[in-house]
Write a protein that holds these residues in place. Structure first.
Motif, PDB file in Angstrom:
ATOM      1  N   VAL A 277       0.940  -1.134  -0.097  1.00 25.39           N
ATOM      2  CA  VAL A 277      -0.050   0.067  -0.045  1.00 25.39           C
ATOM      3  C   VAL A 277       0.899   1.181   0.105  1.00 25.39           C
ATOM      4  O   VAL A 277       1.923   1.240   0.672  1.00 25.39           O
ATOM      5  CB  VAL A 277      -1.062   0.035   1.315  1.00 25.39           C
ATOM      6  N   SER A 278       0.485   2.495  -0.669  1.00 25.22           N
ATOM      7  CA  SER A 278       1.120   3.669  -0.648  1.00 25.22           C
ATOM      8  C   SER A 278       0.096   4.632  -0.008  1.00 25.22           C
ATOM      9  O   SER A 278      -1.206   4.400  -0.061  1.00 25.22           O
ATOM     10  CB  SER A 278       1.458   4.025  -1.937  1.00 25.22           C
ATOM     11  N   TYR A 279       0.537   5.805   0.157  1.00 29.18           N
ATOM     12  CA  TYR A 279       0.005   6.834   0.731  1.00 29.18           C
ATOM     13  C   TYR A 279      -0.514   8.043  -0.146  1.00 29.18           C
ATOM     14  O   TYR A 279       0.297   8.338  -1.033  1.00 29.18           O
ATOM     15  CB  TYR A 279       0.773   7.374   1.993  1.00 29.18           C
ATOM     16  N   PHE A 280      -1.662   8.601   0.088  1.00 22.32           N
ATOM     17  CA  PHE A 280      -2.155   9.609  -0.959  1.00 22.32           C
ATOM     18  C   PHE A 280      -1.493  11.144  -0.431  1.00 22.32           C
ATOM     19  O   PHE A 280      -1.109  11.239   0.703  1.00 22.32           O
ATOM     20  CB  PHE A 280      -3.450   9.776  -0.623  1.00 22.32           C
ATOM     21  N   HIS A 281      -1.265  11.802  -1.611  1.00 21.08           N
ATOM     22  CA  HIS A 281      -0.523  13.218  -1.449  1.00 21.08           C
ATOM     23  C   HIS A 281      -1.245  14.155  -2.300  1.00 21.08           C
ATOM     24  O   HIS A 281      -1.829  13.623  -3.557  1.00 21.08           O
ATOM     25  CB  HIS A 281       1.095  13.045  -1.860  1.00 21.08           C
ATOM     26  N   ALA A 282      -1.126  15.437  -1.885  1.00 28.27           N
ATOM     27  CA  ALA A 282      -1.772  16.438  -2.759  1.00 28.27           C
ATOM     28  C   ALA A 282      -0.959  17.672  -2.295  1.00 28.27           C
ATOM     29  O   ALA A 282      -0.639  17.974  -1.185  1.00 28.27           O
ATOM     30  CB  ALA A 282      -3.259  16.546  -2.718  1.00 28.27           C
ATOM     31  N   LYS A 283      -0.626  18.307  -3.375  1.00 28.83           N
ATOM     32  CA  LYS A 283       0.150  20.018  -3.197  1.00 28.83           C
ATOM     33  C   LYS A 283      -0.172  20.887  -4.284  1.00 28.83           C
ATOM     34  O   LYS A 283      -0.298  20.654  -5.413  1.00 28.83           O
ATOM     35  CB  LYS A 283       1.566  19.460  -3.165  1.00 28.83           C
ATOM     36  N   TRP A 284      -0.793  21.938  -3.522  1.00 30.16           N
ATOM     37  CA  TRP A 284      -1.045  23.275  -4.301  1.00 30.16           C
ATOM     38  C   TRP A 284       0.280  23.963  -4.765  1.00 30.16           C
ATOM     39  O   TRP A 284       0.927  24.248  -3.931  1.00 30.16           O
ATOM     40  CB  TRP A 284      -2.154  24.042  -3.611  1.00 30.16           C
ATOM     41  N   ASN A 285       0.008  24.481  -5.748  1.00 26.02           N
ATOM     42  CA  ASN A 285       1.205  25.494  -6.269  1.00 26.02           C
ATOM     43  C   ASN A 285       0.530  26.670  -7.011  1.00 26.02           C
ATOM     44  O   ASN A 285      -0.588  26.598  -7.692  1.00 26.02           O
ATOM     45  CB  ASN A 285       2.059  24.859  -6.968  1.00 26.02           C
ATOM     46  N   ARG A 286       1.289  27.600  -6.976  1.00 24.60           N
ATOM     47  CA  ARG A 286       0.882  28.846  -7.997  1.00 24.60           C
ATOM     48  C   ARG A 286       2.015  29.872  -8.215  1.00 24.60           C
ATOM     49  O   ARG A 286       3.148  29.877  -7.541  1.00 24.60           O
ATOM     50  CB  ARG A 286      -0.060  29.793  -7.340  1.00 24.60           C
ATOM     51  N   GLN A 287       2.133  30.202  -9.595  1.00 19.98           N
ATOM     52  CA  GLN A 287       3.040  31.399 -10.038  1.00 19.98           C
ATOM     53  C   GLN A 287       2.228  32.148 -10.450  1.00 19.98           C
ATOM     54  O   GLN A 287       1.818  32.175 -11.894  1.00 19.98           O
ATOM     55  CB  GLN A 287       3.994  30.573 -11.214  1.00 19.98           C
ATOM     56  N   LYS A 288       2.154  33.356  -9.958  1.00 20.78           N
ATOM     57  CA  LYS A 288       1.333  34.808 -10.340  1.00 20.78           C
ATOM     58  C   LYS A 288       1.617  35.149 -11.717  1.00 20.78           C
ATOM     59  O   LYS A 288       0.701  35.379 -12.376  1.00 20.78           O
ATOM     60  CB  LYS A 288       1.584  35.624  -9.278  1.00 20.78           C
TER      61      LYS A 288
ATOM     62  N   ASP B 216       7.553  19.084  -8.067  1.00 13.97           N
ATOM     63  CA  ASP B 216       8.943  18.869  -8.268  1.00 13.97           C
ATOM     64  C   ASP B 216       9.389  18.044  -7.007  1.00 13.97           C
ATOM     65  O   ASP B 216       8.575  18.270  -5.934  1.00 13.97           O
ATOM     66  CB  ASP B 216       9.657  20.026  -8.374  1.00 13.97           C
ATOM     67  N   ASN B 217      10.568  17.358  -7.203  1.00 13.63           N
ATOM     68  CA  ASN B 217      11.136  17.124  -5.838  1.00 13.63           C
ATOM     69  C   ASN B 217      10.484  15.776  -5.066  1.00 13.63           C
ATOM     70  O   ASN B 217      10.449  15.717  -3.908  1.00 13.63           O
ATOM     71  CB  ASN B 217      11.433  18.027  -4.682  1.00 13.63           C
ATOM     72  N   ILE B 218       9.636  15.161  -6.074  1.00 17.82           N
ATOM     73  CA  ILE B 218       8.860  13.869  -5.448  1.00 17.82           C
ATOM     74  C   ILE B 218       9.987  12.752  -5.523  1.00 17.82           C
ATOM     75  O   ILE B 218      10.563  12.477  -6.426  1.00 17.82           O
ATOM     76  CB  ILE B 218       7.770  13.318  -6.309  1.00 17.82           C
ATOM     77  N   LYS B 219      10.386  12.099  -4.173  1.00 14.71           N
ATOM     78  CA  LYS B 219      11.345  11.323  -4.093  1.00 14.71           C
ATOM     79  C   LYS B 219      10.657   9.826  -3.696  1.00 14.71           C
ATOM     80  O   LYS B 219       9.886  10.022  -2.642  1.00 14.71           O
ATOM     81  CB  LYS B 219      12.479  11.654  -3.225  1.00 14.71           C
ATOM     82  N   GLY B 220      11.106   8.591  -4.117  1.00 21.56           N
ATOM     83  CA  GLY B 220      10.405   7.550  -3.700  1.00 21.56           C
ATOM     84  C   GLY B 220       9.808   6.671  -4.807  1.00 21.56           C
ATOM     85  O   GLY B 220       9.889   6.749  -5.993  1.00 21.56           O
ATOM     86  N   VAL B 221       8.831   5.588  -4.285  1.00 22.99           N
ATOM     87  CA  VAL B 221       8.343   4.741  -5.137  1.00 22.99           C
ATOM     88  C   VAL B 221       6.817   5.320  -5.138  1.00 22.99           C
ATOM     89  O   VAL B 221       6.135   5.539  -4.181  1.00 22.99           O
ATOM     90  CB  VAL B 221       8.367   3.296  -4.589  1.00 22.99           C
TER      91      VAL B 221
ATOM     92  N   TYR C 134      -1.749  15.474  -7.564  1.00 22.62           N
ATOM     93  CA  TYR C 134      -2.270  14.369  -6.653  1.00 22.62           C
ATOM     94  C   TYR C 134      -1.607  13.109  -7.029  1.00 22.62           C
ATOM     95  O   TYR C 134      -1.264  12.662  -8.122  1.00 22.62           O
ATOM     96  CB  TYR C 134      -3.785  14.050  -7.046  1.00 22.62           C
ATOM     97  N   TRP C 135      -0.872  12.290  -6.014  1.00 27.99           N
ATOM     98  CA  TRP C 135      -0.060  11.082  -6.292  1.00 27.99           C
ATOM     99  C   TRP C 135      -0.466  10.215  -4.924  1.00 27.99           C
ATOM    100  O   TRP C 135      -0.541  10.637  -3.861  1.00 27.99           O
ATOM    101  CB  TRP C 135       1.136  11.447  -6.584  1.00 27.99           C
ATOM    102  N   TYR C 136       0.407   9.132  -5.330  1.00 27.00           N
ATOM    103  CA  TYR C 136       0.463   8.133  -4.231  1.00 27.00           C
ATOM    104  C   TYR C 136       1.798   7.622  -3.993  1.00 27.00           C
ATOM    105  O   TYR C 136       2.466   7.643  -5.116  1.00 27.00           O
ATOM    106  CB  TYR C 136      -0.412   6.735  -4.488  1.00 27.00           C
ATOM    107  N   GLN C 137       2.489   7.443  -3.012  1.00 27.24           N
ATOM    108  CA  GLN C 137       3.764   7.177  -2.678  1.00 27.24           C
ATOM    109  C   GLN C 137       4.062   6.197  -1.457  1.00 27.24           C
ATOM    110  O   GLN C 137       3.267   6.853  -0.194  1.00 27.24           O
ATOM    111  CB  GLN C 137       4.878   8.320  -2.895  1.00 27.24           C
ATOM    112  N   LYS C 138       5.025   5.796  -1.467  1.00 31.05           N
ATOM    113  CA  LYS C 138       5.651   5.181  -0.011  1.00 31.05           C
ATOM    114  C   LYS C 138       6.116   6.438   0.743  1.00 31.05           C
ATOM    115  O   LYS C 138       6.754   7.334   0.264  1.00 31.05           O
ATOM    116  CB  LYS C 138       6.594   4.339  -0.108  1.00 31.05           C
TER     117      LYS C 138
END
Length: 372
Positions: free
Chosen positions: A175-186, A198-203, A350-354
């Motif tokens: 099983v992996s864990y759910f992740h979500a991150k908001w970003n903005r460049q005005k 960026d900078n997602i590390k892992g499986v 939105y992504w899943y990862q260990k």
């Protein structure tokens, strides 16, 4: 993928639900609050959020899986609009100090720009009026903690929520864990691709994008390609799209022509991809106004065009084994040819990862999150 396959099977799970009337999700403790209607008659359907307050919605000991989240909140108060951008949703797994999910609450549910719109997709559904639902399964081993922070310049009355989850003897090994991150460049920079994540590390695997574009220039804005840099890709990605509207399953700038020859934009909602929000103009709001109050949510029909789109990689998740970066080119078409654009772009990845995951960059402060 969410479907009915296996729904007939008996599982060793305990069903629970957290809401203001049963804040700990205890067995046999729901609907215990009283009202002027009598005993156990809907005495606490919602909570209030003080200005600056971080309120813990749920703190659940695992192992378990959150199956469904429902929330609703007013989109404006007497002191301003954009509540959906001002309230921040964060979710923490196990004993982590830094969130795995961090986003303005509206944007997480594909309601960008601090504005409501209906979403009719498989994992995210927003029903009239502002009933925000998430069906992404969210497993956790030791603990799940959900908070909302009110950064709006006013108290918010009437924050409603329901967290439906199951407790399990143990989680599957893979099983992996759910992740979500908001970003903005005005203001994006010419020939410098916007970073979705960026900078997602892992499986893990990438499962979705919500994109918000406020057009700062004329002409068609959607020629940019999505780029997925996977497992060590450097100069060039392994996966790309042929254009922005193509990535979201559309074509030819979402334009249609009626019988009189008039060209118009066609929004759409489907299970895996959609273009639910297009606002060429912003209209003055009249709710919450008094005789001496200034108009909220814009001071006339002078807002820039805004576009909200979603894409879910559920049948086609993008797998990564060590790292992932997702970007979007800012390229348009001026009816003569392609050109480099600069726009106001925001997004949720939105992504899943260990676990563990890389610590997110700091969320932009409220003033830098306000829509144009």
């Amino acid at each position: 993928m969410l479907d009915l396959q296996g729904i007939e099977n008996i599982k060793d799970e305990e069903s629970h639900s957290i809401n203001p009337e049963n804040p700990c999700g205890e067995k046999g403790k729901a609907a215990t609050t009283d009202s002027d209607l009598g005993k156990s008659r809907k005495g606490r359907a919602a909570v209030s959020l003080k200005e600056g307050e971080t309120f813990t919605i749920a703190e659940i000991k695992g192992p378990g899986t959150i199956k469904h989240i429902w929330m609703t909140i007013a989109e404006a108060t007497p002191k301003g609009s954009f509540v959906l951008r001002d309230v921040v949703l964060r979710i923490y797994w196990d004993d982590e100090e830094n969130p795995s999910i961090e986003s303005p609450i509206g944007d997480f549910f594909c309601n960008g720009f601090g504005s409501r719109c209906e979403i009719n997709s498989l994992p995210i559904v927003v029903n009239p009026t502002g009933g925000m639902n998430c069906y992404f399964p969210m497993p956790f081993n030791k603990k799940a903690k959900i908070t909302v922070t009110n950064e709006h310049p006013n108290k918010i009355d009437g924050f409603f929520y329901n967290i439906d989850y199951v407790l399990q003897p143990e989680l599957p090994e893979n099983v992996s864990y759910f992740h979500a991150k908001w970003n903005r460049q005005k203001t994006t920079q010419l020939q410098n691709d916007y970073t979705i994540i960026d900078n997602i590390k892992g499986v893990g695997h990438y499962v979705g994008t919500f994109l918000e574009v406020t057009a700062l220039e004329r002409y068609w804005w959607g020629e940019g390609e999505f780029k997925f840099f996977i497992d060590g890709d450097s100069e060039y990605p392994s996966i790309t799209s042929t254009g922005t509207e193509d990535y979201f399953g559309g074509a030819w700038a979402f334009h249609k022509k009626d019988k009189s020859g008039r060209i118009y934009v066609q929004p759409y909602n489907t299970p895996f991809m959609g273009y639910p929000f297009f606002s060429k103009e912003d209209h003055t709001r009249d709710d919450f106004q008094t005789e001496d109050a200034m108009p909220l949510h814009g001071f006339g029909d002078d807002a820039l065009p805004m576009h909200g789109l979603y894409r879910w990689h559920l049948p086609d998740p993008i797998r990564f084994k060590s790292d992932l970066k997702v970007t979007l080119q800012q390229i348009g078409n001026d009816d003569i040819g392609l050109f480099e654009r600069s726009d106001d772009v925001a997004s949720v990845a939105y992504w899943y990862q260990k676990e563990p995951h890389q610590i997110f960059s700091p969320l932009l402060p409220r003033k830098n999150r306000i829509p144009r």
